[in-house]
Design a protein around this motif. Structure first.
Motif, PDB file in Angstrom:
ATOM      1  N   SER A 135      -2.342   3.497 -10.307  1.00  0.00           N
ATOM      2  CA  SER A 135      -3.070   4.691  -9.881  1.00  0.00           C
ATOM      3  C   SER A 135      -3.447   5.539 -11.074  1.00  0.00           C
ATOM      4  O   SER A 135      -2.770   5.535 -12.096  1.00  0.00           O
ATOM      5  CB  SER A 135      -2.218   5.520  -8.919  1.00  0.00           C
ATOM      6  N   GLU A 141      -6.245   4.091  -5.606  1.00  0.00           N
ATOM      7  CA  GLU A 141      -4.967   3.412  -5.685  1.00  0.00           C
ATOM      8  C   GLU A 141      -5.116   1.944  -5.301  1.00  0.00           C
ATOM      9  O   GLU A 141      -5.973   1.579  -4.511  1.00  0.00           O
ATOM     10  CB  GLU A 141      -3.948   4.081  -4.760  1.00  0.00           C
ATOM     11  N   TYR A 142      -4.242   1.137  -5.872  1.00  0.00           N
ATOM     12  CA  TYR A 142      -4.242  -0.278  -5.544  1.00  0.00           C
ATOM     13  C   TYR A 142      -3.828  -0.467  -4.093  1.00  0.00           C
ATOM     14  O   TYR A 142      -2.965   0.226  -3.581  1.00  0.00           O
ATOM     15  CB  TYR A 142      -3.261  -1.033  -6.440  1.00  0.00           C
ATOM     16  N   SER A 143      -4.459  -1.393  -3.424  1.00  0.00           N
ATOM     17  CA  SER A 143      -4.019  -1.790  -2.089  1.00  0.00           C
ATOM     18  C   SER A 143      -4.153  -3.299  -1.983  1.00  0.00           C
ATOM     19  O   SER A 143      -4.950  -3.914  -2.690  1.00  0.00           O
ATOM     20  CB  SER A 143      -4.862  -1.099  -1.013  1.00  0.00           C
ATOM     21  N   ASP A 150       2.312   1.834  -3.386  1.00  0.00           N
ATOM     22  CA  ASP A 150       1.334   1.897  -4.476  1.00  0.00           C
ATOM     23  C   ASP A 150       1.608   0.810  -5.514  1.00  0.00           C
ATOM     24  O   ASP A 150       1.677   1.088  -6.718  1.00  0.00           O
ATOM     25  CB  ASP A 150       1.338   3.272  -5.164  1.00  0.00           C
ATOM     26  N   GLU A 176      -5.698  -5.160  -0.075  1.00  0.00           N
ATOM     27  CA  GLU A 176      -7.041  -5.640   0.230  1.00  0.00           C
ATOM     28  C   GLU A 176      -7.857  -5.888  -1.032  1.00  0.00           C
ATOM     29  O   GLU A 176      -8.825  -6.628  -1.034  1.00  0.00           O
ATOM     30  CB  GLU A 176      -7.781  -4.626   1.114  1.00  0.00           C
ATOM     31  N   SER A 200       0.822  -1.212   0.000  1.00  0.00           N
ATOM     32  CA  SER A 200       0.000   0.000   0.000  1.00  0.00           C
ATOM     33  C   SER A 200       0.854   1.260   0.000  1.00  0.00           C
ATOM     34  O   SER A 200       0.568   2.230  -0.703  1.00  0.00           O
ATOM     35  CB  SER A 200      -0.918  -0.008   1.218  1.00  0.00           C
ATOM     36  N   ASP A 201       1.941   1.241   0.777  1.00  0.00           N
ATOM     37  CA  ASP A 201       2.818   2.405   0.868  1.00  0.00           C
ATOM     38  C   ASP A 201       3.539   2.664  -0.451  1.00  0.00           C
ATOM     39  O   ASP A 201       3.802   3.812  -0.818  1.00  0.00           O
ATOM     40  CB  ASP A 201       3.837   2.178   1.984  1.00  0.00           C
TER      41      ASP A 201
END
Length: 398
Positions: free
Chosen positions: A373, A383-385, A221, A387, A218-219
């Motif tokens: 993104s 943005e992609y994460s 991206d 989850e 997540s950080d």
């Protein structure tokens, strides 16, 4: 000119009249504080008021300026003094009109500047300094504006004004101290984290894509779509990583070099060529969406490359195709400092031909592309994460 002598003279004249400072101030249209300053010699009456004061006290303007009684003033001198007072009043009024307008506009602009800086504020020593200086400038300009418009003197006449000012000043000091302490802690913590060592790992046994996504995805991206799930299909694999998560970003690199048999090599290249990422404006499937398709680059690197992220959020993710050796090098760089060889295991063949291309601060012409993104017309970022990995509607490779 002796201001203290003039002040004592004015004080004696007022006492002779038997009136208070407040009563005189009301007659002349000024504040009692102004009268007090005249009589203590810390300030002088405006030239436009001299004739009115002389008339009220029945003295000569020259006597006020000299601070003592003299012989009577003839009518010609009195007429000249009156005309000078009228001229000064007219000139002052015209000048102060523009001063008031400009000060009001300047105060509004400075207020907006402080508000905008606070809205978009991110802990940073230079941004912090800019906010503080802007706020101090706003306070100084606001006081000047209140004074130029005569509001400050009127407020000073209020009995509880001084108390209110003290309370406001104490509150501002408390807020400022809190603001300074918080920023000092944030900056100190940032320096502390920057001094911490990287989490370095090597060897295929230490390659865990699921862990990398959970811990850093997540950080950064990224969905790490380019990277294989494991190295089971490869003949030989080399793995190196060094990552460090701070307050605002993750720095470091991931290198995975895998050599394949012919068939597996072709399958892996085909998989890379078909990678895409669908990003929706929201979590609803019927919302606007954008499909980011991987870029194939044959010019920037020493090997042809499939690029998933090229500088977006200072992250680079790509796969280099070494056809001669049936080898694929999977690379992820976050805030790379290639010029200083910060990454000890960085191999030049794995990087761009022009290493300066990684320095986004010095005029790089990169498009900062990313399949993860996308900025929509409404200004909403999706943005992609990690989850989203299990959902068919977002963040999945095709």
């Amino acid at each position: 000119m002796d201001q203290k002598k003039i002040g004592l003279f004015l004080k004696d004249l007022r006492k002779e009249k038997g009136i208070t400072q407040e009563e005189l101030a009301q007659l002349l249209g000024v504040s009692s504080r102004s009268v007090s300053r005249w009589e203590t010699g810390s300030n002088m009456p405006d030239i436009s008021l001299l004739s009115a004061i002389a008339d009220y006290y029945d003295v000569d303007v020259r006597e006020i300026i000299d601070g003592e009684r003299k012989s009577g003033m003839n009518e010609e001198i009195k007429e000249v003094a009156d005309k000078m007072a009228d001229y000064a009043g007219t000139e002052k009024g015209s000048l102060f009109k523009w001063v008031r307008i400009i000060s009001l506009i300047g105060t509004m602009f400075l207020t907006l500047a402080v508000v905008f800086q606070c809205i978009e504020y991110e802990p940073n020593i230079f941004r912090f300094g800019a906010v503080v200086l802007s706020f101090l400038g706003l306070v100084a300009f606001a006081i000047t504006t209140l004074y130029a418009n005569g509001i400050l003197e009127k407020l000073a006449e209020k009995k509880h004004f001084a108390t209110v000012v003290r309370v406001i000043v104490i509150m501002l000091i408390a807020i400022s101290v809190k603001f300074i302490v918080i920023n000092a802690l944030v900056i100190g913590l940032a320096f502390f984290e920057a001094s911490q060592p990287y989490d370095k790992k090597s060897g295929i046994d230490n390659y865990d894509k699921e862990y990398l996504l959970e811990e850093y995805g997540s950080d950064l991206d990224t969905g790490l779509f380019i990277f294989p799930n494991d190295g089971q299909n490869a003949v030989s694999v080399e793995y190196e990583s060094a990552l460090k998560t701070g307050m605002f970003d993750t720095d470091g690199y991931i290198f995975l070099s895998a050599t394949y048999e012919d068939d597996e090599f072709k399958k892996e290249v085909e998989r890379l060529s078909e990678i895409s990422c669908t990003v929706f404006e929201s979590k609803h499937e019927d919302s606007d969406y954008h499909i980011g398709i991987i870029i194939y680059d044959t010019e920037s690197y020493k090997f042809p490359a499939y690029v998933a992220s090229d500088g977006y959020s200072s992250v680079y993710e790509y796969a280099l195709i070494d056809n001669d050796n049936k080898r694929i090098i999977y690379v992820l760089l976050s805030y790379p400092n290639i010029a200083n060889d910060e990454a000890e295991t960085v191999q030049k063949d794995y990087l761009k031909k022009d290493l300066n291309a990684y320095d986004l601060k010095n005029g790089s012409t990169l498009e900062r592309f990313s399949i993860y993104s996308f900025g929509f017309s409404k200004g909403i970022w999706s943005e992609y994460s990690p989850e989203d990995e299990g959902r068919e509607t977002s963040g999945n490779p095709r």
